[in-house]
Design a protein around this motif. Structure first.
Motif, PDB file in Angstrom:
ATOM      1  N   LEU A  23      37.268  53.242  47.425  1.00  0.00           N
ATOM      2  CA  LEU A  23      37.134  54.683  47.211  1.00  0.00           C
ATOM      3  C   LEU A  23      35.755  55.044  46.669  1.00  0.00           C
ATOM      4  O   LEU A  23      35.093  54.209  46.038  1.00  0.00           O
ATOM      5  CB  LEU A  23      38.169  55.161  46.184  1.00  0.00           C
ATOM      6  N   ASP A  24      35.390  56.300  46.873  1.00  0.00           N
ATOM      7  CA  ASP A  24      34.242  56.830  46.155  1.00  0.00           C
ATOM      8  C   ASP A  24      34.619  56.845  44.674  1.00  0.00           C
ATOM      9  O   ASP A  24      35.806  56.937  44.319  1.00  0.00           O
ATOM     10  CB  ASP A  24      33.916  58.242  46.631  1.00  0.00           C
ATOM     11  N   PRO A  25      33.637  56.764  43.800  1.00  0.00           N
ATOM     12  CA  PRO A  25      33.949  56.707  42.363  1.00  0.00           C
ATOM     13  C   PRO A  25      34.691  57.946  41.874  1.00  0.00           C
ATOM     14  O   PRO A  25      34.477  59.042  42.385  1.00  0.00           O
ATOM     15  CB  PRO A  25      32.579  56.620  41.697  1.00  0.00           C
ATOM     16  N   GLN A  26      35.554  57.723  40.914  1.00  0.00           N
ATOM     17  CA  GLN A  26      36.276  58.793  40.242  1.00  0.00           C
ATOM     18  C   GLN A  26      36.059  58.640  38.740  1.00  0.00           C
ATOM     19  O   GLN A  26      35.836  57.540  38.253  1.00  0.00           O
ATOM     20  CB  GLN A  26      37.785  58.688  40.507  1.00  0.00           C
ATOM     21  N   ASP A  27      36.146  59.751  38.038  1.00  0.00           N
ATOM     22  CA  ASP A  27      36.086  59.694  36.579  1.00  0.00           C
ATOM     23  C   ASP A  27      37.488  59.419  36.056  1.00  0.00           C
ATOM     24  O   ASP A  27      38.383  60.250  36.229  1.00  0.00           O
ATOM     25  CB  ASP A  27      35.558  61.009  36.006  1.00  0.00           C
ATOM     26  N   PRO A  28      37.695  58.274  35.429  1.00  0.00           N
ATOM     27  CA  PRO A  28      39.028  57.968  34.900  1.00  0.00           C
ATOM     28  C   PRO A  28      39.406  58.885  33.745  1.00  0.00           C
ATOM     29  O   PRO A  28      38.556  59.355  33.003  1.00  0.00           O
ATOM     30  CB  PRO A  28      38.911  56.528  34.400  1.00  0.00           C
ATOM     31  N   GLY A  46      48.708  59.638  44.647  1.00  0.00           N
ATOM     32  CA  GLY A  46      49.929  59.924  43.913  1.00  0.00           C
ATOM     33  C   GLY A  46      50.407  58.812  43.007  1.00  0.00           C
ATOM     34  O   GLY A  46      51.434  58.949  42.355  1.00  0.00           O
ATOM     35  N   VAL A  47      49.655  57.716  42.935  1.00  0.00           N
ATOM     36  CA  VAL A  47      50.022  56.590  42.068  1.00  0.00           C
ATOM     37  C   VAL A  47      49.004  56.507  40.933  1.00  0.00           C
ATOM     38  O   VAL A  47      47.798  56.545  41.169  1.00  0.00           O
ATOM     39  CB  VAL A  47      50.031  55.260  42.857  1.00  0.00           C
ATOM     40  N   VAL A  48      49.497  56.404  39.708  1.00  0.00           N
ATOM     41  CA  VAL A  48      48.625  56.254  38.550  1.00  0.00           C
ATOM     42  C   VAL A  48      48.176  54.796  38.490  1.00  0.00           C
ATOM     43  O   VAL A  48      49.007  53.882  38.472  1.00  0.00           O
ATOM     44  CB  VAL A  48      49.350  56.662  37.254  1.00  0.00           C
ATOM     45  N   VAL A  49      46.850  54.604  38.485  1.00  0.00           N
ATOM     46  CA  VAL A  49      46.281  53.260  38.570  1.00  0.00           C
ATOM     47  C   VAL A  49      45.344  53.028  37.380  1.00  0.00           C
ATOM     48  O   VAL A  49      44.439  53.831  37.143  1.00  0.00           O
ATOM     49  CB  VAL A  49      45.504  53.104  39.904  1.00  0.00           C
ATOM     50  N   PRO A  50      45.542  51.933  36.639  1.00  0.00           N
ATOM     51  CA  PRO A  50      44.617  51.623  35.545  1.00  0.00           C
ATOM     52  C   PRO A  50      43.257  51.193  36.101  1.00  0.00           C
ATOM     53  O   PRO A  50      43.179  50.536  37.141  1.00  0.00           O
ATOM     54  CB  PRO A  50      45.291  50.472  34.798  1.00  0.00           C
ATOM     55  N   VAL A  51      42.212  51.573  35.378  1.00  0.00           N
ATOM     56  CA  VAL A  51      40.856  51.184  35.741  1.00  0.00           C
ATOM     57  C   VAL A  51      40.425  50.054  34.805  1.00  0.00           C
ATOM     58  O   VAL A  51      40.487  50.193  33.582  1.00  0.00           O
ATOM     59  CB  VAL A  51      39.879  52.366  35.640  1.00  0.00           C
ATOM     60  N   ILE A  52      40.001  48.953  35.410  1.00  0.00           N
ATOM     61  CA  ILE A  52      39.621  47.755  34.673  1.00  0.00           C
ATOM     62  C   ILE A  52      38.100  47.682  34.591  1.00  0.00           C
ATOM     63  O   ILE A  52      37.412  47.915  35.575  1.00  0.00           O
ATOM     64  CB  ILE A  52      40.164  46.494  35.392  1.00  0.00           C
ATOM     65  N   ASP A  53      37.581  47.346  33.431  1.00  0.00           N
ATOM     66  CA  ASP A  53      36.139  47.211  33.252  1.00  0.00           C
ATOM     67  C   ASP A  53      35.746  45.753  33.490  1.00  0.00           C
ATOM     68  O   ASP A  53      35.666  44.950  32.569  1.00  0.00           O
ATOM     69  CB  ASP A  53      35.736  47.670  31.856  1.00  0.00           C
ATOM     70  N   VAL A  54      35.507  45.436  34.760  1.00  0.00           N
ATOM     71  CA  VAL A  54      35.140  44.068  35.141  1.00  0.00           C
ATOM     72  C   VAL A  54      33.784  43.702  34.540  1.00  0.00           C
ATOM     73  O   VAL A  54      33.570  42.562  34.132  1.00  0.00           O
ATOM     74  CB  VAL A  54      35.138  43.916  36.677  1.00  0.00           C
ATOM     75  N   ARG A  55      32.888  44.662  34.476  1.00  0.00           N
ATOM     76  CA  ARG A  55      31.570  44.384  33.899  1.00  0.00           C
ATOM     77  C   ARG A  55      31.714  43.874  32.455  1.00  0.00           C
ATOM     78  O   ARG A  55      31.048  42.935  32.055  1.00  0.00           O
ATOM     79  CB  ARG A  55      30.692  45.636  33.929  1.00  0.00           C
ATOM     80  N   ARG A  56      32.583  44.511  31.674  1.00  0.00           N
ATOM     81  CA  ARG A  56      32.800  44.086  30.287  1.00  0.00           C
ATOM     82  C   ARG A  56      33.326  42.646  30.251  1.00  0.00           C
ATOM     83  O   ARG A  56      32.860  41.837  29.457  1.00  0.00           O
ATOM     84  CB  ARG A  56      33.787  45.029  29.595  1.00  0.00           C
ATOM     85  N   ARG A  57      34.302  42.344  31.113  1.00  0.00           N
ATOM     86  CA  ARG A  57      34.859  40.993  31.144  1.00  0.00           C
ATOM     87  C   ARG A  57      33.799  39.954  31.494  1.00  0.00           C
ATOM     88  O   ARG A  57      33.830  38.836  31.003  1.00  0.00           O
ATOM     89  CB  ARG A  57      35.987  40.902  32.177  1.00  0.00           C
ATOM     90  N   LEU A  58      32.869  40.338  32.369  1.00  0.00           N
ATOM     91  CA  LEU A  58      31.832  39.398  32.806  1.00  0.00           C
ATOM     92  C   LEU A  58      30.581  39.456  31.932  1.00  0.00           C
ATOM     93  O   LEU A  58      29.549  38.872  32.267  1.00  0.00           O
ATOM     94  CB  LEU A  58      31.463  39.663  34.271  1.00  0.00           C
ATOM     95  N   ARG A  59      30.683  40.150  30.789  1.00  0.00           N
ATOM     96  CA  ARG A  59      29.599  40.262  29.817  1.00  0.00           C
ATOM     97  C   ARG A  59      28.353  40.922  30.410  1.00  0.00           C
ATOM     98  O   ARG A  59      27.228  40.513  30.150  1.00  0.00           O
ATOM     99  CB  ARG A  59      29.237  38.895  29.241  1.00  0.00           C
ATOM    100  N   MET A  60      28.579  41.950  31.217  1.00  0.00           N
ATOM    101  CA  MET A  60      27.479  42.713  31.802  1.00  0.00           C
ATOM    102  C   MET A  60      27.358  44.045  31.078  1.00  0.00           C
ATOM    103  O   MET A  60      28.358  44.591  30.616  1.00  0.00           O
ATOM    104  CB  MET A  60      27.738  42.980  33.287  1.00  0.00           C
ATOM    105  N   ALA A  61      26.155  44.556  31.027  1.00  0.00           N
ATOM    106  CA  ALA A  61      25.914  45.846  30.386  1.00  0.00           C
ATOM    107  C   ALA A  61      26.476  46.973  31.252  1.00  0.00           C
ATOM    108  O   ALA A  61      26.509  46.860  32.476  1.00  0.00           O
ATOM    109  CB  ALA A  61      24.418  46.046  30.187  1.00  0.00           C
TER     110      ALA A  61
END
Length: 147
Positions: A23-28, A46-61
């Motif tokens: 998808l194009d980016p959305q503001d969570p 129509g489905v509520v989907v959690p947004v995961i911060d993969v960058r944080r997990r991979l220690r990226m800024a």
């Protein structure tokens, strides 16, 4: 087959079997008191989907959104239940067929990403694609409770 995407100029891959859509980016919508790893929610058809911060997990800024930023929505098993989740990529490149028997270990030296989130790497032309271990990458952070 692998979906290849970019974070900080590096190529990463996940199995296309779990990818639902791009998808194009959305503001969570922020979730109060949520773990920074799963900081918000989006509506995907129509489905509520959690947004995961993969960058944080991979220690990226953190980075600002670019014209090439996309959200990857996938289905992943969490606690025995199939769950949709989404994460942002700086860009989505392509889908490739990959010989996973040629998977090489990512050297501990030189890689700033936690090894527990990596399955290995494969060579693609002049590029190295790091295959993410979605089982560990998307596993919820377990909070310890003190008595």
């Amino acid at each position: 087959m692998l979906l290849i995407f970019r974070l900080e100029g590096e190529s990463f891959g996940v199995s296309v079997d779990s990818v639902q859509e791009i998808l194009d980016p959305q503001d969570p919508t922020p979730v109060p008191n949520a773990d920074p790893f799963a900081y918000g929610l989006i509506n995907v058809r129509g489905v509520v989907v959690p947004v995961i911060d993969v960058r944080r997990r991979l220690r990226m800024a953190p980075v600002d959104r670019k014209d090439t930023t996309r959200m990857i929505v996938l289905e992943h098993e969490i606690d025995g239940k199939m769950t949709k989740l989404a994460f942002s990529a700086d860009a989505v490149d392509t889908v490739i067929e990959a010989d996973l028997t040629a998977l090489e270990k990512v050297p501990d030296l030189g890689a700033s990403w936690p090894q527990s989130y990596l399955r290995g790497a494969i060579r693609r032309d002049d590029d190295l694609v790091v295959l993410l271990d979605t089982q560990t990458l998307f596993a919820p952070v377990m909070q310890s409770t003190a008595a």
